[in-house]
Design a protein around this motif. Structure first.
Motif, PDB file in Angstrom:
ATOM      1  N   UNK A 153       0.504  -1.265   0.020  1.00 24.05           N
ATOM      2  CA  UNK A 153      -0.221  -0.063  -0.148  1.00 24.05           C
ATOM      3  C   UNK A 153       0.540   1.247  -0.252  1.00 24.05           C
ATOM      4  N   UNK A 154       2.363   1.083  -0.381  1.00 19.68           N
ATOM      5  CA  UNK A 154       2.521   2.641   0.131  1.00 19.68           C
ATOM      6  C   UNK A 154       2.991   3.415  -1.764  1.00 19.68           C
ATOM      7  N   UNK A 155       2.398   2.102  -2.251  1.00 23.14           N
ATOM      8  CA  UNK A 155       2.176   3.322  -3.811  1.00 23.14           C
ATOM      9  C   UNK A 155       1.202   2.704  -4.464  1.00 23.14           C
ATOM     10  N   UNK A 156       0.508   3.686  -5.649  1.00 22.47           N
ATOM     11  CA  UNK A 156      -0.776   2.746  -6.167  1.00 22.47           C
ATOM     12  C   UNK A 156      -0.495   2.559  -7.448  1.00 22.47           C
ATOM     13  N   UNK A 157      -1.679   1.835  -8.126  1.00 22.88           N
ATOM     14  CA  UNK A 157      -1.125   1.267  -9.291  1.00 22.88           C
ATOM     15  C   UNK A 157      -0.603   2.656 -10.006  1.00 22.88           C
ATOM     16  N   UNK A 158      -1.175   3.575 -10.396  1.00 24.38           N
ATOM     17  CA  UNK A 158      -0.915   5.026 -11.034  1.00 24.38           C
ATOM     18  C   UNK A 158       0.604   5.363 -10.558  1.00 24.38           C
ATOM     19  N   UNK A 159       0.910   5.391  -9.805  1.00 23.21           N
ATOM     20  CA  UNK A 159       2.290   6.126  -9.379  1.00 23.21           C
ATOM     21  C   UNK A 159       2.788   4.955  -9.954  1.00 23.21           C
ATOM     22  N   UNK A 160       2.616   3.686  -9.976  1.00 22.26           N
ATOM     23  CA  UNK A 160       3.769   2.691 -10.679  1.00 22.26           C
ATOM     24  C   UNK A 160       3.831   2.839 -12.649  1.00 22.26           C
ATOM     25  N   UNK A 161       2.782   2.970 -12.799  1.00 21.45           N
ATOM     26  CA  UNK A 161       2.193   3.271 -14.313  1.00 21.45           C
ATOM     27  C   UNK A 161       3.132   4.405 -14.185  1.00 21.45           C
ATOM     28  N   UNK A 162       3.388   5.812 -13.442  1.00 19.12           N
ATOM     29  CA  UNK A 162       3.791   6.807 -14.202  1.00 19.12           C
ATOM     30  C   UNK A 162       5.502   6.656 -13.741  1.00 19.12           C
ATOM     31  N   UNK A 163       5.048   5.496 -13.323  1.00 15.75           N
ATOM     32  CA  UNK A 163       7.458   5.977 -12.382  1.00 15.75           C
ATOM     33  C   UNK A 163       7.572   4.881 -14.195  1.00 15.75           C
ATOM     34  N   UNK A 164       7.066   3.492 -14.254  1.00 18.15           N
ATOM     35  CA  UNK A 164       7.370   3.056 -15.626  1.00 18.15           C
ATOM     36  C   UNK A 164       7.189   3.923 -17.026  1.00 18.15           C
ATOM     37  N   UNK A 165       6.040   4.701 -17.247  1.00 13.81           N
ATOM     38  CA  UNK A 165       6.059   5.841 -17.992  1.00 13.81           C
ATOM     39  C   UNK A 165       7.844   6.679 -18.100  1.00 13.81           C
ATOM     40  N   UNK A 166       8.056   7.051 -16.729  1.00 10.82           N
ATOM     41  CA  UNK A 166       9.695   7.730 -16.581  1.00 10.82           C
ATOM     42  C   UNK A 166      10.781   6.988 -16.895  1.00 10.82           C
ATOM     43  N   UNK A 167      10.777   5.523 -17.115  1.00  6.00           N
ATOM     44  CA  UNK A 167      11.772   5.336 -16.952  1.00  6.00           C
ATOM     45  C   UNK A 167      12.635   3.707 -16.453  1.00  6.00           C
ATOM     46  N   UNK A 168      11.457   3.837 -14.812  1.00  5.54           N
ATOM     47  CA  UNK A 168      11.263   3.359 -13.230  1.00  5.54           C
ATOM     48  C   UNK A 168      11.797   1.513 -14.276  1.00  5.54           C
ATOM     49  N   UNK A 169      12.760   0.489 -13.639  1.00  6.92           N
ATOM     50  CA  UNK A 169      12.842  -1.145 -14.280  1.00  6.92           C
ATOM     51  C   UNK A 169      12.986  -1.446 -12.813  1.00  6.92           C
ATOM     52  N   UNK A 212      13.135   1.149  -1.551  1.00 12.02           N
ATOM     53  CA  UNK A 212      11.561   2.251  -1.497  1.00 12.02           C
ATOM     54  C   UNK A 212      12.112   2.955  -2.796  1.00 12.02           C
ATOM     55  N   UNK A 213      12.919   2.780  -3.526  1.00 12.28           N
ATOM     56  CA  UNK A 213      13.445   4.177  -4.772  1.00 12.28           C
ATOM     57  C   UNK A 213      13.715   3.527  -5.854  1.00 12.28           C
ATOM     58  N   UNK A 214      12.672   4.339  -6.559  1.00 12.82           N
ATOM     59  CA  UNK A 214      12.798   4.138  -8.224  1.00 12.82           C
ATOM     60  C   UNK A 214      14.242   4.730  -9.076  1.00 12.82           C
ATOM     61  N   UNK A 215      14.649   2.523  -9.459  1.00 13.01           N
ATOM     62  CA  UNK A 215      15.833   3.473 -10.368  1.00 13.01           C
ATOM     63  C   UNK A 215      15.050   3.120 -11.109  1.00 13.01           C
ATOM     64  N   UNK A 267      10.828  10.264  -8.142  1.00 11.67           N
ATOM     65  CA  UNK A 267       9.351   9.917  -8.290  1.00 11.67           C
ATOM     66  C   UNK A 267       8.386   9.591  -7.180  1.00 11.67           C
ATOM     67  N   UNK A 268       7.538  10.107  -6.772  1.00 12.24           N
ATOM     68  CA  UNK A 268       6.459   9.984  -5.631  1.00 12.24           C
ATOM     69  C   UNK A 268       6.135   8.638  -5.522  1.00 12.24           C
ATOM     70  N   UNK A 269       6.428   8.376  -3.993  1.00 17.77           N
ATOM     71  CA  UNK A 269       6.290   8.648  -2.931  1.00 17.77           C
ATOM     72  C   UNK A 269       7.877   9.049  -2.952  1.00 17.77           C
TER      73      UNK A 269
END
Length: 331
Positions: free
Chosen positions: A232-248, A253-256, A265-267
Motif C-alpha cells: 500500500x505504499x504506492x498506487x497502480x497509477x503511481x507505478x504506471x507513471x514510474x514505468x513511463x518515466x523509465x523506472x525498472x 523503496x526508491x525507483x531506479x 518520483x512519488x513517494x
C-alpha cells in the motif's frame, strides 16, 4: 523417552547434542535414531531442527564452494562482481514450490552473508521476502563487534516482511545489538517526512546509515504486484507513471532506471530510509534476489553500483547470463 524431553533446559540441550552426534557424527538415519532412543521419527526430525535453531549443532557450508560454479564465475566476470552465489534446488525434473525456492535462496544467502560480513562491521539490513529468508535460515553465530542497523522505516504489512523484523532477526542470530529506525517507512506528507528526519534521534539513525560496512538488500520490480504496491505504499497509477518515466526497479523503496540512477518520483519525498548513495558507500553490498521478473531490475542495480556480492536463484542467474548486452561497468 518422553520424560527425557520434559527435563530442564540444560538436559534438553544435552539430549539435542547427543541426537545430533548420532545423526551427523555416526551417520545413523533418523529411523535408526528413533529406534535407539524409543521415539517417533517425527520427534527425531524436530530434535534435529531444534538443535540447529538453538546452535547446539553448527552446520557450515563453505561459501567459496557455492561461489565456484561455472555459472557463478561467469556472472562474476561478466558483471564485475566480487562473488556470486547461485541457489539451486537441484531436482530439475520436479519443479519446486515458490516457498522452497525462497527457502533455498535464504539458505544460500545466509551462507553468503556469513562469508561477507567481518568482525566489527556496521551491518545494514533492508527488507523483503529474500532478506527475511536469509534471516530465517541463518545459524546462530556470534560475530564479535558487529552492529546491525535497520535501513528502512517501520511498516505494517501482511505481504512484506518489514525492515525492523529482518534486522532484529539477523541481529539475534549474530548476537549483535540492533539499532532500529524509529520512524515510519512512509510519512503521510512531505512536511511530516521533513519534520521526522529533523528529529535528533532519527537524524542520528539516518546518519549512521551513511557509514555502513556491509549492506544486505533486495530489489523489487515495477509490476503491479511489487512489494511496494502490495504493502500500500504506492498506487497502480503511481507505478504506471514510474514505468513511463523509465523506472525498472525499486531499491530501498526508491525507483531506479536502467542505469541504476535515482528517479525522484512519488513517494520518494515521503520515504524515510537509507539513500541510494548510502548503499554505494558500503564496502560490501550483498543483494539477495530471485525471480525472472527481476532480471531488468537486477541488471540496473549492478550497473548502478549497488552490488558487490550477488545471491540469486538458478533461473534468474541464467537470464542474467543470456543477456545479449555488454556487461555494465560498476560505479
Amino acid at each position: 523417552m518422553a520424560s527425557k524431553l520434559r527435563k530442564n533446559s540444560q538436559d534438553k540441550r544435552a539430549l539435542l547434542a547427543n541426537v545430533a552426534l548420532l545423526y551427523y557424527g555416526e551417520g545413523l538415519t533418523q529411523n535408526d535414531i528413533a529406534s535407539r532412543i524409543d521415539v517417533a521419527r517425527t520427534t527425531v526430525v524436530n530434535l534435529l531442527k531444534e538443535a540447529r535453531e538453538e546452535g547446539v549443532v553448527d552446520i557450515r557450508v563453505d561459501g567459496k564452494s557455492l561461489a565456484s560454479s561455472t555459472a557463478s564465475l561467469r556472472l562474476r566476470d561478466k558483471y564485475g562482481l566480487e562473488e556470486v552465489y547461485i541457489a539451486s534446488t537441484l531436482n530439475e525434473a520436479k519443479p519446486n514450490s515458490p516457498e522452497e525456492v525462497m527457502r533455498q535462496l535464504g539458505r544460500v544467502g545466509s551462507t553468503a552473508l556469513s562469508e561477507t560480513i567481518q568482525q566489527g562491521d556496521r551491518l545494514g539490513i533492508a527488507w523483503g521476502l529474500p532478506v527475511q529468508a536469509v534471516a530465517d535460515q541463518m545459524l546462530v553465530t556470534e560475530t564479535p563487534g558487529v552492529e546491525v542497523y535497520q535501513m528502512i522505516g517501520s511498516l505494517i504489512s501482511d505481504f512484506v516482511p518489514a525492515s525492523e523484523k529482518c534486522s532484529i532477526d539477523i541481529a539475534t542470530k549474530l548476537g549483535a545489538p540492533c539499532y532500529t529506525l524509529h520512524a515510519p517507512a512512509l510519512a503521510s506528507t512531505v512536511e511530516v517526512a521533513a519534520i521526522l528526519e529533523a528529529e535528533p534521534t532519527i537524524k542520528a539513525q539516518l546518519a549512521a546509515l551513511k557509514t555502513l560496512d556491509t549492506a544486505v538488500v533486495s530489489i523489487g520490480d515495477v509490476t503491479d504486484t511489487t512489494p511496494m504496491a502490495l504493502s500500500g505504499m504506492v498506487t497502480r497509477q503511481e507505478l504506471a507513471r514510474a514505468r513511463s518515466a523509465g523506472a525498472v526497479g525499486i531499491l530501498c523503496c526508491r525507483y531506479i532506471d536502467r542505469n541504476g540512477d535515482l528517479l525522484s518520483l512519488p513517494p520518494d519525498d515521503r520515504i524515510i530510509a537509507a539513500r541510494l548513495d548510502d548503499i554505494r558507500r558500503a564496502r560490501r553490498r550483498l543483494m539477495v534476489v530471485g525471480g525472472d521478473s527481476r532480471v531488468e531490475a537486477t541488471r540496473a542495480a549492478i550497473k548502478g553500483g549497488y552490488v558487490t556480492h550477488l545471491c540469486t536463484d538458478k533461473s534468474l542467474a541464467e537470464m542474467l547470463l543470456t543477456d545479449p548486452s555488454n556487461e555494465p561497468a560498476m560505479r
